[in-house]
Design a protein around this motif. Structure first.
Motif, mmCIF file in Angstrom:
data_model
loop_
_atom_site.group_PDB
_atom_site.id
_atom_site.type_symbol
_atom_site.label_atom_id
_atom_site.label_comp_id
_atom_site.label_asym_id
_atom_site.label_seq_id
_atom_site.Cartn_x
_atom_site.Cartn_y
_atom_site.Cartn_z
ATOM 1 N N LEU A 123 42.435 39.814 33.453
ATOM 2 C CA LEU A 123 42.036 40.861 32.231
ATOM 3 C C LEU A 123 43.371 40.929 31.586
ATOM 4 O O LEU A 123 44.566 41.361 32.069
ATOM 5 C CB LEU A 123 41.697 42.269 32.819
ATOM 6 N N LYS A 124 43.317 40.406 30.427
ATOM 7 C CA LYS A 124 44.534 40.546 29.579
ATOM 8 C C LYS A 124 44.299 41.266 28.206
ATOM 9 O O LYS A 124 43.016 41.072 27.617
ATOM 10 C CB LYS A 124 45.025 39.171 29.143
ATOM 11 N N PHE A 125 45.203 41.666 27.604
ATOM 12 C CA PHE A 125 44.888 42.699 26.180
ATOM 13 C C PHE A 125 45.695 41.825 25.272
ATOM 14 O O PHE A 125 47.001 41.469 25.525
ATOM 15 C CB PHE A 125 45.438 43.997 26.392
ATOM 16 N N LEU A 182 35.606 38.238 25.250
ATOM 17 C CA LEU A 182 36.078 38.963 24.220
ATOM 18 C C LEU A 182 35.672 40.640 24.270
ATOM 19 O O LEU A 182 34.602 40.824 24.354
ATOM 20 C CB LEU A 182 35.922 38.333 22.764
ATOM 21 N N LEU A 183 36.739 41.208 24.523
ATOM 22 C CA LEU A 183 36.434 42.753 24.655
ATOM 23 C C LEU A 183 37.153 43.371 23.249
ATOM 24 O O LEU A 183 37.911 43.008 22.743
ATOM 25 C CB LEU A 183 37.499 43.220 25.868
ATOM 26 N N GLY A 184 36.420 44.577 23.010
ATOM 27 C CA GLY A 184 36.430 45.066 21.871
ATOM 28 C C GLY A 184 35.195 44.983 20.706
ATOM 29 O O GLY A 184 34.574 44.130 21.122
ATOM 30 N N ASP A 185 34.862 45.884 19.669
ATOM 31 C CA ASP A 185 33.934 45.771 18.866
ATOM 32 C C ASP A 185 33.719 44.512 18.242
ATOM 33 O O ASP A 185 32.831 43.874 17.783
ATOM 34 C CB ASP A 185 33.804 46.919 17.948
ATOM 35 N N LEU A 192 38.621 39.238 29.279
ATOM 36 C CA LEU A 192 38.326 39.143 30.616
ATOM 37 C C LEU A 192 37.904 37.459 31.235
ATOM 38 O O LEU A 192 36.969 36.718 30.133
ATOM 39 C CB LEU A 192 37.150 40.006 31.165
ATOM 40 N N ALA A 193 38.625 36.951 32.118
ATOM 41 C CA ALA A 193 38.279 35.683 32.367
ATOM 42 C C ALA A 193 38.053 35.735 33.781
ATOM 43 O O ALA A 193 38.711 35.968 34.812
ATOM 44 C CB ALA A 193 39.414 34.793 32.156
ATOM 45 N N LEU A 214 28.464 43.760 30.801
ATOM 46 C CA LEU A 214 29.884 43.847 31.315
ATOM 47 C C LEU A 214 30.708 43.998 30.333
ATOM 48 O O LEU A 214 31.698 44.972 30.169
ATOM 49 C CB LEU A 214 30.149 42.730 32.282
ATOM 50 N N GLN A 215 30.327 43.111 29.175
ATOM 51 C CA GLN A 215 31.576 42.920 28.260
ATOM 52 C C GLN A 215 31.345 44.302 27.077
ATOM 53 O O GLN A 215 32.215 44.959 26.770
ATOM 54 C CB GLN A 215 30.863 41.937 27.405
#
Length: 232
Positions: A123-125, A182-185, A192-193, A214-215
């Motif tokens: 999990l990376k931002f 991919l996370l976020g609108d 998340l991989a 989940l996304q």
């Protein structure tokens, strides 16, 4: 026209397709001509010539066996889907109750590593101004090539990665196939991989219902936790 010429003309007009069509349209043909069932024979690869009735029974038995295998496969798939539904439902509850990024990671690890036997999770931002632990960040702009290559048409990628991409996401694991979310609108928050050693485990044609849910959930849960992390 001679008798031989008439016979040849008749043979030309009546071919296998016409006979097959006639029998399909008249399924009671052999009921009206039962003597043919005894006189006709069908060549069998292992048994030689067998009666039409016997051959029909063999075909029916093979079809029944095929249907039994298909039903068994459907039952296995149904049980697996039920199991996945239960695991993901439990995960959703844990994520909604999480009060930190560490708790989110613990819940994800428990579901994917322990219950679903997925050996790798990351999990990376992106471009976060927060002071996050190294496990939650990409070094410099190393992820941008990955984004442009794998997310041209969708916010979910299933399939294989190049060696460089594997090292970027899973430096300590030899991963053969992945699902990337991919996370976020607009996919701006992070990624998340989830990785597996089996090259055929994640395929582009797979159904994405569970990971899409989940996304969406992570997109809602993570921003408040990031803000809390910044103020801590």
């Amino acid at each position: 026209m001679s008798t031989e010429a008439k016979k040849q003309a008749h043979e030309i007009l009546v071919d296998d397709s016409l006979i097959a069509a006639y029998l399909e349209e008249n399924p009671d043909f052999f009921e009206r001509h039962p003597q043919l069932l005894q006189s006709l024979s069908v060549k069998h690869q292992s048994k030689g010539a067998v009666s039409l009735v016997e051959r029909q029974q063999q075909v029916l038995r093979q079809r029944v066996h095929q249907l039994e295998e298909e039903i068994t496969e459907l039952m296995v798939t149904a049980r697996r889907n039920e199991e996945l539904f239960r695991y993901f439902s439990q995960l959703y509850v844990k994520l909604l109750q999480s009060s930190s990024l560490e708790e989110v990671m613990d819940s994800l690890q428990q579901t994917f590593s322990e219950q679903l036997q997925m050996p790798a999770l990351s999990l990376k931002f992106f471009d976060s101004p927060l002071e996050l632990e190294e496990q939650f960040t990409f070094a410099a702009d190393t992820h941008k090539q990955l984004l442009s290559k794998r997310f041209r048409d969708d916010s979910i990628y299933l399939g294989r990665l190049s060696a460089d991409e594997q090292r970027l996401l899973f430096p300590d694991e030899s991963i053969a196939s992945v699902v990337l979310l991919l996370l976020g609108d607009k996919g701006e928050l992070g990624m998340l991989a989830i990785g597996n050693h089996d090259a055929g485990h994640f395929e582009p044609a797979m159904d994405t219902l569970f990971v899409k849910q989940l996304q969406v959930l992570l997109t809602q849960v993570l921003p408040p936790l990031l803000q809390h992390h910044a103020s801590a």
